[in-house]
Design a protein around this motif. Structure first.
Motif, short mmCIF file in Angstrom:
data_model
loop_
_atom_site.label_atom_id
_atom_site.label_comp_id
_atom_site.label_asym_id
_atom_site.label_seq_id
_atom_site.Cartn_x
_atom_site.Cartn_y
_atom_site.Cartn_z
N UNK A 1 0.90 -1.38 0.03
CA UNK A 1 -0.13 -0.11 -0.15
C UNK A 1 0.83 1.03 0.01
N UNK A 2 2.11 1.09 -0.51
CA UNK A 2 3.17 2.42 -0.29
C UNK A 2 3.51 2.82 -1.43
N UNK A 3 3.34 4.12 -2.04
CA UNK A 3 3.64 4.74 -3.04
C UNK A 3 3.51 3.85 -4.49
N UNK A 4 2.02 3.34 -4.81
CA UNK A 4 2.09 2.36 -5.88
C UNK A 4 2.02 3.10 -7.22
N UNK A 5 1.56 4.49 -7.17
CA UNK A 5 1.45 5.02 -8.25
C UNK A 5 2.39 6.33 -8.48
N UNK A 6 3.49 6.12 -9.20
CA UNK A 6 4.73 7.06 -9.34
C UNK A 6 4.31 8.36 -9.61
N UNK A 7 3.25 8.42 -10.45
CA UNK A 7 2.85 9.95 -10.84
C UNK A 7 2.18 10.44 -9.62
N UNK A 8 1.48 10.00 -9.03
CA UNK A 8 0.72 10.52 -7.65
C UNK A 8 1.61 11.12 -6.69
N UNK A 9 2.52 10.05 -6.49
CA UNK A 9 3.78 10.29 -5.51
C UNK A 9 4.53 11.70 -6.00
N UNK A 10 4.95 11.65 -7.21
CA UNK A 10 5.70 12.85 -7.79
C UNK A 10 4.80 13.84 -7.56
N UNK A 11 3.41 14.05 -7.77
CA UNK A 11 2.82 15.06 -7.91
C UNK A 11 2.72 15.75 -6.42
N UNK A 12 2.40 14.81 -5.34
CA UNK A 12 2.33 15.24 -3.98
C UNK A 12 3.71 15.60 -3.56
N UNK A 13 4.78 15.05 -3.83
CA UNK A 13 6.08 15.38 -3.39
C UNK A 13 6.44 16.76 -4.00
N UNK A 14 6.07 17.14 -5.21
CA UNK A 14 6.38 18.35 -5.83
C UNK A 14 5.60 19.50 -4.94
N UNK A 15 4.41 19.17 -4.55
CA UNK A 15 3.66 20.22 -3.99
C UNK A 15 4.18 20.44 -2.43
N UNK A 16 4.32 19.04 -1.87
CA UNK A 16 4.91 19.30 -0.69
C UNK A 16 6.48 20.04 -0.56
N UNK A 17 7.09 19.94 -1.54
CA UNK A 17 8.60 20.66 -1.46
C UNK A 17 8.36 22.01 -1.78
N UNK B 1 9.63 14.26 4.69
CA UNK B 1 9.43 13.16 4.02
C UNK B 1 7.84 12.92 3.70
N UNK B 2 7.62 12.82 2.56
CA UNK B 2 5.91 12.67 2.25
C UNK B 2 5.85 11.43 1.56
N UNK B 3 4.84 10.76 1.62
CA UNK B 3 4.41 9.49 0.85
C UNK B 3 3.13 9.43 0.69
N UNK B 4 2.55 8.25 -0.26
CA UNK B 4 1.29 8.20 -0.55
C UNK B 4 0.92 6.73 -0.26
N UNK B 5 -0.12 6.61 0.53
CA UNK B 5 -0.85 5.41 0.89
C UNK B 5 -1.91 5.18 0.28
N UNK B 6 -2.12 3.91 -0.45
CA UNK B 6 -3.18 3.21 -0.91
C UNK B 6 -4.42 2.88 0.07
N UNK B 7 -5.45 3.69 0.37
CA UNK B 7 -6.23 3.55 1.15
C UNK B 7 -7.67 4.37 0.93
N UNK B 8 -8.75 3.93 0.91
CA UNK B 8 -9.97 4.46 0.58
C UNK B 8 -10.22 5.66 1.83
N UNK B 9 -9.53 5.75 2.78
CA UNK B 9 -9.93 6.75 3.64
C UNK B 9 -9.70 8.15 3.38
N UNK B 10 -10.45 8.93 3.90
CA UNK B 10 -10.28 10.36 3.59
C UNK B 10 -9.21 10.77 4.41
N UNK B 11 -7.95 10.78 4.36
CA UNK B 11 -6.95 10.85 5.47
C UNK B 11 -5.65 11.46 5.15
N UNK B 12 -4.93 12.38 5.87
CA UNK B 12 -3.59 12.85 5.67
C UNK B 12 -3.14 13.25 6.90
N UNK B 13 -1.65 13.25 7.10
CA UNK B 13 -1.19 13.44 8.39
C UNK B 13 0.19 13.73 8.17
#
Length: 272
Positions: free
Chosen positions: A68-84, A103-115
């Motif tokens: 469930x960790x960083x399964x979609x490289x495009x989404x991970x890159x998108x999130x990390x760019x914004x976070x940077x 450090x920012x990562x993307x978790x595969x989960x249906x929950x509406x969650x971030x932290x």
């Protein structure tokens, strides 16, 4: 803050009677939004950050086991760019923050969650991005809010409050990895981060700092308003459990709109 994460991993937290020196601190500057409040701390920033870093590695390890960790490289890159872009702007509130080990990562989960944990370790769920169809500006609103919790050291403050009221463990100079005391502190930090609700005061501070971080990074701060509109719509009029102690939707919308307007000159300057 968005909560509910890996509750089964939390060690038992035992009460202790070690005396700790209280310290009143100002964790951040006020920024353009004027967040200025002294905070009473009974545990060091180093201890809380060490606990958070260890907990974060355990969370990532569990996510890997579940694929469930960083399964979609495009989404991970998108999130990390914004976070940077956001983390560069943290210097407006703390001179030391841009050099944190963010450090920012993307978790595969249906929950509406971030932290975001103490010290800048963070994650966002795919469910939040995909189910709400978040724009880059809205992701910046989410992550800016979570980063603000870390800047203000809200976890450290909550741990200190827990210690002061006898609900958690009191520790003095307990570095992580040193016996049971370190494990208990780690458990307390995890419980505060993922289970216990933030106070409304913490949420208001995170909202206000979050819109300023977004604006300084060149993201439209008004997206915070559309983000919470989407949240309200998705929850069908009843807020998700992790929002139970947040400000009411109407009050939050008014405050976010007000502070987004205040930082619009920062956004316009960043866009030039």
């Amino acid at each position: 803050m968005m909560k509910k994460m890996f509750g089964t991993m939390l060690p038992a937290v035992l009460a202790a009677t070690i005396t700790v020196a209280c310290q009143t601190v100002q964790t951040t500057g006020g920024g353009a939004v004027g967040v200025q409040r002294s905070q009473l701390m009974m545990v060091s920033a180093q201890e809380v950050e060490q606990a958070s870093a260890k907990q974060y590695q355990e969370l990532l390890a569990e996510a890997r086991r579940k694929n469930a960790l960083n399964r979609d490289p495009a989404t991970v890159q998108r999130v990390r760019h914004i976070v940077s872009r956001l983390t560069v702007q943290t210097r407006a509130f703390r001179q030391d923050a841009p050099s944190w080990q963010w450090e920012a990562n993307v978790l595969s989960s249906d929950e509406l969650n971030a932290w975001c944990m103490a010290g800048g370790k963070m994650a966002i769920n795919t469910g939040l991005i995909e189910r709400l169809r978040l724009t880059d500006d809205e992701i910046a609103a989410v992550m800016g809010h979570e980063i603000a919790h870390a800047l203000r050291e809200h976890v450290r403050e909550q741990v200190s409050k827990s210690m002061a009221t006898g609900l958690g463990i009191s520790v003095a100079g307990a570095l992580l990895g040193v016996g049971q005391v370190g494990q208990e502190l780690m458990g307390t930090v995890a419980k505060v981060t993922f289970e216990l609700p933030n106070s409304r005061e913490h949420e208001v501070e995170a909202d206000r700092i979050g819109v300023e971080l977004a604006a300084r990074a060149g993201y439209d701060p008004r997206a915070a308003v559309t983000l919470w509109d989407k949240m309200a719509t998705r929850s069908a009029g009843a807020p998700p459990q992790w929002l139970s102690t947040h400000p009411s939707h109407a009050n939050r919308q008014r405050d976010l709109a007000d502070y987004a307007a205040r930082v619009m000159p920062l956004y316009q300057s960043a866009r030039r």
